[in-house]
Design a protein around this motif. Structure first.
Motif, PDB file in Angstrom:
ATOM      1  N   THR A 189      39.808  30.473  63.870  1.00 17.39           N
ATOM      2  CA  THR A 189      39.896  31.679  63.048  1.00 17.39           C
ATOM      3  C   THR A 189      40.562  31.399  61.706  1.00 17.39           C
ATOM      4  OG1 THR A 189      39.926  33.169  64.955  1.00 17.39           O
ATOM      5  CG2 THR A 189      40.915  33.992  62.921  1.00 17.39           C
ATOM      6  N   GLU A 190      41.675  30.717  61.738  1.00 20.26           N
ATOM      7  CA  GLU A 190      42.423  30.499  60.494  1.00 20.26           C
ATOM      8  C   GLU A 190      41.582  29.753  59.463  1.00 20.26           C
ATOM      9  OE1 GLU A 190      46.679  28.522  59.046  1.00 20.26           O
ATOM     10  OE2 GLU A 190      46.301  28.923  61.165  1.00 20.26           O
ATOM     11  N   GLU A 191      40.855  28.749  59.896  1.00 20.45           N
ATOM     12  CA  GLU A 191      40.041  27.963  58.973  1.00 20.45           C
ATOM     13  C   GLU A 191      38.877  28.780  58.413  1.00 20.45           C
ATOM     14  OE1 GLU A 191      37.230  23.925  59.096  1.00 20.45           O
ATOM     15  OE2 GLU A 191      38.578  24.400  60.771  1.00 20.45           O
ATOM     16  N   ILE A 192      38.171  29.484  59.291  1.00 24.38           N
ATOM     17  CA  ILE A 192      36.992  30.232  58.865  1.00 24.38           C
ATOM     18  C   ILE A 192      37.371  31.411  57.986  1.00 24.38           C
ATOM     19  CG2 ILE A 192      35.055  31.645  59.671  1.00 24.38           C
ATOM     20  CD1 ILE A 192      34.993  29.856  62.183  1.00 24.38           C
ATOM     21  N   VAL A 193      38.338  32.197  58.450  1.00 25.20           N
ATOM     22  CA  VAL A 193      38.737  33.374  57.681  1.00 25.20           C
ATOM     23  C   VAL A 193      39.459  32.965  56.399  1.00 25.20           C
ATOM     24  CG1 VAL A 193      40.150  35.461  57.723  1.00 25.20           C
ATOM     25  CG2 VAL A 193      38.804  34.837  59.736  1.00 25.20           C
ATOM     26  N   GLY A 194      40.215  31.888  56.454  1.00 24.88           N
ATOM     27  CA  GLY A 194      40.892  31.411  55.254  1.00 24.88           C
ATOM     28  C   GLY A 194      39.916  31.066  54.151  1.00 24.88           C
ATOM     29  N   ARG A 195      38.831  30.397  54.528  1.00 26.00           N
ATOM     30  CA  ARG A 195      37.796  30.091  53.542  1.00 26.00           C
ATOM     31  C   ARG A 195      37.207  31.366  52.956  1.00 26.00           C
ATOM     32  NH1 ARG A 195      31.524  29.033  54.386  1.00 26.00           N
ATOM     33  NH2 ARG A 195      31.956  31.025  55.385  1.00 26.00           N
ATOM     34  N   ASN A 196      36.905  32.345  53.820  1.00 25.54           N
ATOM     35  CA  ASN A 196      36.287  33.584  53.359  1.00 25.54           C
ATOM     36  C   ASN A 196      37.226  34.402  52.481  1.00 25.54           C
ATOM     37  OD1 ASN A 196      33.900  32.945  54.624  1.00 25.54           O
ATOM     38  ND2 ASN A 196      34.402  34.046  56.505  1.00 25.54           N
ATOM     39  N   LEU A 197      38.507  34.395  52.796  1.00 29.64           N
ATOM     40  CA  LEU A 197      39.470  35.096  51.939  1.00 29.64           C
ATOM     41  C   LEU A 197      39.558  34.433  50.571  1.00 29.64           C
ATOM     42  CD1 LEU A 197      42.372  36.030  54.380  1.00 29.64           C
ATOM     43  CD2 LEU A 197      41.058  37.612  52.951  1.00 29.64           C
ATOM     44  N   GLY A 198      39.408  33.118  50.512  1.00 33.36           N
ATOM     45  CA  GLY A 198      39.390  32.444  49.227  1.00 33.36           C
ATOM     46  C   GLY A 198      38.222  32.905  48.372  1.00 33.36           C
ATOM     47  N   ILE A 199      37.053  33.046  48.990  1.00 32.31           N
ATOM     48  CA  ILE A 199      35.876  33.550  48.281  1.00 32.31           C
ATOM     49  C   ILE A 199      36.123  34.971  47.802  1.00 32.31           C
ATOM     50  CG2 ILE A 199      33.442  34.176  48.548  1.00 32.31           C
ATOM     51  CD1 ILE A 199      33.277  31.897  50.657  1.00 32.31           C
ATOM     52  N   ILE A 200      36.682  35.803  48.674  1.00 33.76           N
ATOM     53  CA  ILE A 200      36.939  37.208  48.339  1.00 33.76           C
ATOM     54  C   ILE A 200      37.896  37.315  47.157  1.00 33.76           C
ATOM     55  CG2 ILE A 200      38.208  39.234  49.177  1.00 33.76           C
ATOM     56  CD1 ILE A 200      36.839  38.768  51.895  1.00 33.76           C
ATOM     57  N   ARG A 201      38.987  36.590  47.181  1.00 33.56           N
ATOM     58  CA  ARG A 201      39.974  36.692  46.101  1.00 33.56           C
ATOM     59  C   ARG A 201      39.377  36.271  44.765  1.00 33.56           C
ATOM     60  NH1 ARG A 201      43.594  34.356  50.295  1.00 33.56           N
ATOM     61  NH2 ARG A 201      44.926  36.050  51.065  1.00 33.56           N
ATOM     62  N   SER A 202      38.610  35.197  44.772  1.00 34.04           N
ATOM     63  CA  SER A 202      37.975  34.731  43.544  1.00 34.04           C
ATOM     64  C   SER A 202      36.977  35.754  43.016  1.00 34.04           C
ATOM     65  CB  SER A 202      37.285  33.391  43.796  1.00 34.04           C
ATOM     66  OG  SER A 202      36.577  32.949  42.668  1.00 34.04           O
ATOM     67  N   ASN A 203      36.159  36.287  43.904  1.00 37.10           N
ATOM     68  CA  ASN A 203      35.144  37.251  43.489  1.00 37.10           C
ATOM     69  C   ASN A 203      35.737  38.584  43.080  1.00 37.10           C
ATOM     70  OD1 ASN A 203      33.055  35.453  43.914  1.00 37.10           O
ATOM     71  ND2 ASN A 203      32.542  36.225  45.946  1.00 37.10           N
ATOM     72  N   LEU A 204      36.812  38.993  43.732  1.00 40.51           N
ATOM     73  CA  LEU A 204      37.444  40.261  43.381  1.00 40.51           C
ATOM     74  C   LEU A 204      37.994  40.217  41.957  1.00 40.51           C
ATOM     75  CD1 LEU A 204      38.166  43.093  44.259  1.00 40.51           C
ATOM     76  CD2 LEU A 204      40.191  42.186  45.422  1.00 40.51           C
ATOM     77  N   ALA A 205      38.508  39.075  41.553  1.00 36.46           N
ATOM     78  CA  ALA A 205      38.977  38.930  40.169  1.00 36.46           C
ATOM     79  C   ALA A 205      37.818  39.096  39.186  1.00 36.46           C
ATOM     80  CB  ALA A 205      39.646  37.576  39.992  1.00 36.46           C
ATOM     81  N   LEU A 206      36.642  38.555  39.534  1.00 35.24           N
ATOM     82  CA  LEU A 206      35.464  38.716  38.677  1.00 35.24           C
ATOM     83  C   LEU A 206      35.046  40.184  38.600  1.00 35.24           C
ATOM     84  CD1 LEU A 206      33.264  35.673  39.805  1.00 35.24           C
ATOM     85  CD2 LEU A 206      34.730  35.852  37.777  1.00 35.24           C
TER      86      LEU A 206
ATOM     87  N   GLY B  94      29.523  44.371  47.451  1.00 35.49           N
ATOM     88  CA  GLY B  94      30.109  43.425  48.394  1.00 35.49           C
ATOM     89  C   GLY B  94      30.443  42.137  47.665  1.00 35.49           C
ATOM     90  N   PHE B  95      31.571  41.516  48.050  1.00 37.47           N
ATOM     91  CA  PHE B  95      32.045  40.379  47.243  1.00 37.47           C
ATOM     92  C   PHE B  95      32.610  39.251  48.098  1.00 37.47           C
ATOM     93  CE2 PHE B  95      34.973  43.965  47.288  1.00 37.47           C
ATOM     94  CZ  PHE B  95      36.163  43.436  47.756  1.00 37.47           C
ATOM     95  N   ALA B  96      31.986  38.998  49.244  1.00 42.83           N
ATOM     96  CA  ALA B  96      32.489  37.943  50.124  1.00 42.83           C
ATOM     97  C   ALA B  96      31.514  36.780  50.257  1.00 42.83           C
ATOM     98  CB  ALA B  96      32.813  38.509  51.496  1.00 42.83           C
ATOM     99  N   ARG B  97      30.555  36.685  49.329  1.00 41.89           N
ATOM    100  CA  ARG B  97      29.612  35.587  49.370  1.00 41.89           C
ATOM    101  C   ARG B  97      29.715  34.740  48.102  1.00 41.89           C
ATOM    102  NH1 ARG B  97      23.912  37.626  52.056  1.00 41.89           N
ATOM    103  NH2 ARG B  97      24.776  38.663  53.903  1.00 41.89           N
ATOM    104  N   THR B  98      29.340  33.472  48.228  1.00 49.96           N
ATOM    105  CA  THR B  98      29.516  32.550  47.110  1.00 49.96           C
ATOM    106  C   THR B  98      28.549  32.813  45.966  1.00 49.96           C
ATOM    107  OG1 THR B  98      28.067  30.968  48.241  1.00 49.96           O
ATOM    108  CG2 THR B  98      30.450  30.686  48.541  1.00 49.96           C
ATOM    109  N   ASP B  99      27.475  33.577  46.194  1.00 47.14           N
ATOM    110  CA  ASP B  99      26.523  33.833  45.119  1.00 47.14           C
ATOM    111  C   ASP B  99      26.869  35.071  44.299  1.00 47.14           C
ATOM    112  OD1 ASP B  99      25.957  35.717  47.049  1.00 47.14           O
ATOM    113  OD2 ASP B  99      23.800  35.307  47.136  1.00 47.14           O
ATOM    114  N   LEU B 100      28.052  35.668  44.536  1.00 45.47           N
ATOM    115  CA  LEU B 100      28.425  36.841  43.739  1.00 45.47           C
ATOM    116  C   LEU B 100      28.445  36.553  42.242  1.00 45.47           C
ATOM    117  CD1 LEU B 100      30.599  39.805  44.106  1.00 45.47           C
ATOM    118  CD2 LEU B 100      31.324  38.216  42.332  1.00 45.47           C
TER     119      LEU B 100
END
Length: 376
Positions: free
Chosen positions: A273-290, A354-360
């Motif tokens: 869980t920590e590895e998978i969700v950690g990666r996804n939270l990284g995507i979310i934080r980056s995209n949310l700033a955009l 939605g902003f949790a994918r790398t193609d945002l």
């Protein structure tokens, strides 16, 4: 148990079905970035070999021992026997509503909401009251309004936090207030927790309702925070043995059991869980700033209430155009898919992003180009 009445068309699913697999830019998805099967199997030594050796017979109706043990591990007061594995969260919602409710029962549902959370109760013949969130309140839940809605006749309070589609997340005080209000009325709390683990600040993570209330029902799924929608695995967690018995009896008429490969992969993913969700939270934080920067540049067109958790937000159009017309025009002319608020039966002025994918970033560039007249 209730009898099945007419279910209205699922507006969100019918809208997405027209465009989701043809539009080049999906700017409204609610799930996180997925992975390839090979990548998931690489997370654990020997997983590929064990997966190839998997017996493809029936699984236990409640879910196999391994997957129920891993699901129980994300709770503190839930044992493996308190877990029922389902075909996604959708089956859990459907079965629980039919196990908990009957014609004439009063249900209070947080609104706007994923349609199943109120439509299944309505189809059963329940009296449904909407506990409405508003963007002028920053999408914060009005606890005093909930107190007015819940009475001694209320059978269940239905909530979703982190919230779809607004991105609002209840505070610890608000969440426990919901529990206390329901407890005073002797009502169930059906808690849709499919976006749990996507809190931007770990301190904001709430305890599951099933952990803190004996009549609490927590629903989880692998589709959202884990990005593993293709597994089609969800679950119901509750300490109420009689409710579990009724849900299990109903499941005999739906899926009977879940997919053995999916259960194997779910258990594997939950151990990481920590590895998978950690990666996804990284995507979310980056995209949310955009997104923050985008909506700041277009403050004359959209009102943006920044989400406090999760993978989605619910901006409002500041023009006179209907959100549905705007979404259809946008996808047809630019290939960028948005989800209008009509899919939630919540007026016609908001849309989901939605902003949790790398193609945002690419989707957002295409959307901005279209808005600024740089595309045909």
């Amino acid at each position: 148990m209730s009898s099945l009445m007419h279910l209205q068309d699922f507006r969100l699913e019918r809208f997405l079905a027209q465009y989701e697999f043809s539009a080049p830019h999906l700017l409204c998805t609610s799930d996180c970035e997925s992975v390839h099967l090979a990548d998931l199997l690489l997370m654990e030594d020997g997983a590929e070999e064990r997966f190839k050796d998997l017996w493809l017979g029936y699984t236990e109706s409640a879910g196999g021992p391994e997957v129920r043990r891993e699901v129980a591990g994300i709770y503190s007061a839930i044992a493996p026997d308190d877990v029922l594995v389902t075909a996604g969260a959708e089956e859990s919602i459907f079965l629980c509503m039919h196990a908990m409710l009957g014609p004439g029962d009063h249900v209070v549902v947080q609104s706007p909401a994923y349609q199943s959370l109120h439509e299944v109760a309505r189809s059963i013949g329940c009296r449904v009251s909407h506990w409405t969130l508003r963007d002028e309140d920053g999408w914060r839940p009005d606890i005093e309004a909930l107190k007015d809605l819940v009475t001694r006749e209320t059978e269940a309070v239905v909530i979703n936090t982190p919230h779809n589609p607004t991105g609002c997340h209840m505070t610890h005080e608000e969440f426990r207030a919901v529990r206390d209000i329901a407890e005073d009325a002797g009502a169930w709390v059906f808690s849709d927790e499919v976006y749990r683990f996507l809190e931007y600040d770990p301190a904001d993570r709430l305890p599951p309702m099933a952990d803190i209330y004996e009549k609490g029902v927590s629903v989880g799924v692998m589709s959202k925070a884990f990005g593993l929608a293709g597994l089609r695995i969800g679950w119901t967690a509750t300490r109420d043995a009689e409710l579990r018995r009724r849900v299990a009896a109903l499941k005999d008429y739906t899926t009977i059991c879940c997919s053995a490969p999916s259960e194997f992969l779910t258990a594997l993913a939950l151990r990481h869980t920590e590895e998978i969700v950690g990666r996804n939270l990284g995507i979310i934080r980056s995209n949310l700033a955009l997104l923050d920067a985008f909506f700041a540049r277009h403050a004359d067109r959209f009102a943006w209430v920044r989400p406090t958790a999760g993978a989605i937000g619910f901006p409002r159009l500041l023009t006179d155009e209907s959100a549905e017309a705007f979404a259809i025009r946008t996808v047809q002319e630019s290939g960028v898919l948005l989800l209008p608020s009509t899919a939630y039966e919540y007026g016609d002025s908001h849309f989901r992003v939605g902003f949790a994918r790398t193609d945002l970033p690419a989707a957002l560039r295409a959307f901005e180009d279209y808005l600024d007249g740089r595309t045909a």
